[in-house]
Design a protein around this motif. Structure first.
Motif, short mmCIF file in Angstrom:
data_model
loop_
_atom_site.label_atom_id
_atom_site.label_comp_id
_atom_site.label_asym_id
_atom_site.label_seq_id
_atom_site.Cartn_x
_atom_site.Cartn_y
_atom_site.Cartn_z
N LYS A 115 13.37 28.07 -15.60
CA LYS A 115 14.26 28.83 -16.48
C LYS A 115 15.44 29.43 -15.72
CE LYS A 115 11.21 30.05 -20.27
NZ LYS A 115 10.45 31.14 -20.92
N LEU A 116 15.08 30.00 -14.56
CA LEU A 116 16.13 30.61 -13.71
C LEU A 116 17.13 29.55 -13.26
CD1 LEU A 116 17.09 33.19 -12.19
CD2 LEU A 116 15.72 32.39 -10.26
N LYS A 118 17.83 26.72 -14.73
CA LYS A 118 18.64 26.29 -15.87
C LYS A 118 19.74 27.30 -16.19
CE LYS A 118 15.51 23.18 -18.27
NZ LYS A 118 14.51 23.07 -19.31
N SER A 119 19.36 28.60 -16.13
CA SER A 119 20.38 29.62 -16.44
C SER A 119 21.48 29.66 -15.39
CB SER A 119 19.72 31.01 -16.58
OG SER A 119 19.03 31.34 -15.39
N ILE A 120 21.09 29.44 -14.13
CA ILE A 120 22.12 29.40 -13.06
C ILE A 120 23.05 28.21 -13.27
CG2 ILE A 120 22.48 29.02 -10.56
CD1 ILE A 120 19.96 30.75 -10.07
N SER A 122 23.71 26.77 -16.04
CA SER A 122 24.58 27.01 -17.21
C SER A 122 25.77 27.91 -16.84
CB SER A 122 23.77 27.63 -18.36
OG SER A 122 23.31 28.91 -17.96
N ILE A 123 25.56 28.79 -15.85
CA ILE A 123 26.66 29.70 -15.44
C ILE A 123 27.60 28.99 -14.47
CG2 ILE A 123 27.21 31.85 -14.21
CD1 ILE A 123 24.47 32.91 -15.21
#
Lengths: 198, 390
Positions: A115-116, A118-120, A122-123
């Protein structure tokens, strides 16, 4: 007679200082313009990254005042420190396209932080960075014209632009040299092995 | 390497290092841009094509210099024709900055005012070359052949005045030379001496006296004049342009011209430099003296020692001795002794002492002058006034 000549000398020295200041002002303005233009490119690059949705680019605007303050000192408005700061602003755009970033994301996946990761991602997405080259060019230009007559700004600009246009041409020979060197080393190694062990 | 060049190297290294740490090929590639600017070549051939200048000028006059320089190569060139410190630029510039791509002819035209006498060599044409990216500087010198003689203006001395005093007039206008080429005017019959020419033997007188007798004739030429120029450190009082030594040199030059044009034998001794020119006649002698005066720099030597050194020659020529000095610095005793043998004229310089110390020096000078006037001719010369007025 002596006192008169001393007075004349003082007046001449003052005149020289004044002329020097006048000459200095020209290159400083050009350097300031380059610094502000470079900041503008860095600002645009930062605004184009997804990270700008987390940090508002407006907060970066006070950074543009640094060259103006530097101009009132004896230093170059486009200082090396300011250049470093601009590179840091573009960092979110440079970093995602590096192997280090990819390996870091892969490591997060492997370690179970999907999850982490993927979020990185996405940023910080990999993006082309043409503005970085322009910032480097503008910085080089500002360094070259330091302390020079304003007439030579044109020559310096043309030289820097030529360097900007020509620098991709240097990769091909470097790459081919690298390949040739590797082939030569390989051939030499095989020849050496054949010579020694047969 | 200039500051900009060093900073470009720093930038290149910074980009490479950041690129390696972040494993960013983009940053490593961009490190080439500053490196390209550093490797831009520069080369220039600087050659003097033509040069013209005034070879001889007087102090206070303008020296005109024109130099045509041929530049071949590429880069930004700064050329400077180096001027000695006693020259003041009054017109144009001895510096040029040009941008060269291929070939370019550059003309340097300027006028500079000479403020001190001397022989100056303006043979240095300095250049500074920068490449287009202005990161590297190369300096060099091209030798030119500019040599300038700066002389004092010759004052038009119509007559050297004498001051009434106890001493006999020392002006050599009507006196005749003690040694020189024998003329046709008969003087006396004397005994033969080794070295006498056989054609001067008076055979009748020889037969009458029973020993060799020769005719003595008056020698040609006028009396010799020997100028003693003091160049001791106390003569340098004043500014570099206007001081006692400069005025003394100007006076010596003027007097040498005055006496050589009137047929006198003129000699020179520079007290301090120990520079000696034996008395001789003619314009060539004046040129020799004038050139020697250009080279006077100064040194330490007593006038008394200098007179002692030249005593033999002085007694041989019996000249009019002209001593140009500051009278208050002289020791009179030697002059008193010598004045009994030969005529002496002392030119006492004044006019550059100001204030309280100036007043004290003035009193000392007056005392010396009054003492000197008792035994020889002493003239006071105010260096602030033109020499012709004196």
């Amino acid at each position: 007679m002596v006192s008169v000549s001393i007075k004349n000398n003082i007046e001449k020295t003052e005149e020289v200082k004044l002329n020097k200041r006048k000459k200095m002002a020209g290159w400083k303005l050009v350097s300031l313009a380059s610094a502000e233009l470079a900041f503008f490119f860095a600002y645009l690059s930062f605004s184009a990254t997804p990270i700008s949705s987390l940090i508002n680019p407006v907060f970066l605007i006070p950074i543009s005042l640094i060259p103006i303050f530097t101009m009132f000192t004896e230093k170059n408005p486009f200082s090396f420190e300011f250049f470093g700061l601009l590179i840091a602003i573009i960092f979110p755009k440079i970093f995602p396209s590096t192997p280090l970033y990819n390996s870091f994301i892969n490591a997060l996946y492997v370690l179970g932080f999907e999850k982490l990761a993927k979020s990185i991602v996405s940023i910080m997405k990999p993006q082309p960075t043409p503005s970085l080259a322009l910032i480097v060019v503008l910085f080089c230009f500002a360094q070259i014209i330091e302390g020079k007559k304003i007439q030579y700004a044109g020559v310096a600009f043309v030289t820097v632009m030529l360097a900007y246009l020509l620098y991709p041409l240097f990769f091909t020979p470097l790459k081919s040299t690298y390949v040739i060197t590797m082939i030569a080393v390989g051939v030499a190694a095989v020849a050496f092995a054949l010579f020694k062990y047969t | 390497m200039r500051k900009a060049g060093a900073l470009l190297v720093k930038t290149s290294l910074y980009l490479i290092l950041t690129g390696i740490i972040l494993t960013s090929p983009v940053l490593i590639k961009l490190a080439i841009i500053p490196a390209i600017l550093l490797i831009i070549p520069s080369g220039m051939r600087v050659k003097i094509v033509r040069e013209s200048w005034d070879e001889k000028i007087s102090v206070g006059e303008n020296l005109s210099v024109s130099i045509l320089v041929d530049l071949k190569g590429m880069g930004i060139v700064r050329i400077r024709h180096t001027l000695p410190e006693y020259f003041e630029l009054v017109y144009g510039s001895n510096f040029k900055e040009v941008f060269v791509l291929g070939r370019r002819l550059v003309k340097i035209n300027y006028k500079a005012k000479a403020t001190k006498r001397g022989i100056y060599s303006l043979n240095k044409l300095e250049y500074e070359l920068e490449n287009f990216s202005q990161t590297f500087v190369k300096r060099g010198i091209v030798r030119s052949s500019v040599l300038v003689e700066v002389k004092h203006k010759l004052p038009k001395i119509k007559k050297v005045r004498e001051i009434r005093g106890k001493a006999k007039s020392p002006i050599p206008g009507i006196d005749i030379a003690k040694i020189g080429v024998p003329g046709t005017d008969f003087r006396e019959i004397r005994e033969y001496m080794p070295g006498d020419s056989i054609k001067f033997v008076n055979w009748k007188a020889t037969a009458r006296r029973g020993k060799m007798m020769v005719n003595q004739y008056e020698v040609e030429g006028k009396k010799a004049v020997w100028i003693f120029l003091d160049s001791n450190p106390y003569m340098l009082h004043g500014t570099t342009v206007k001081n006692y030594l400069e005025s003394a040199v100007e006076a010596a030059n003027g007097l040498a011209y005055y006496y050589t044009t009137r047929g006198h034998k003129v000699g020179l001794y520079v007290v301090g430099d120990a520079r000696m020119i034996h008395p001789d006649v003619g314009s060539r002698q004046f040129k020799r003296i004038s050139k020697s005066l250009l080279e006077v720099e100064g040194g330490r030597e007593n006038i008394e020692d200098a007179l002692e050194k030249c005593k033999k020659m002085i007694l041989l020529y019996k000249p009019l001795l002209i001593i140009i000095t500051r009278a208050e610095r002289m020791r009179i005793e030697k002059i008193l002794k010598l004045s009994k043998l030969i005529p002496i004229q002392v030119i006492a310089l004044k006019g550059l002492d100001h204030g309280f110390s100036g007043a004290i020096m003035d009193v000392a000078r007056r005392k010396s002058v009054s003492k000197l006037r008792a035994c020889c001719n002493c003239v006071e010369f105010d260096v602030n006034k033109p020499l012709a007025v004196w």
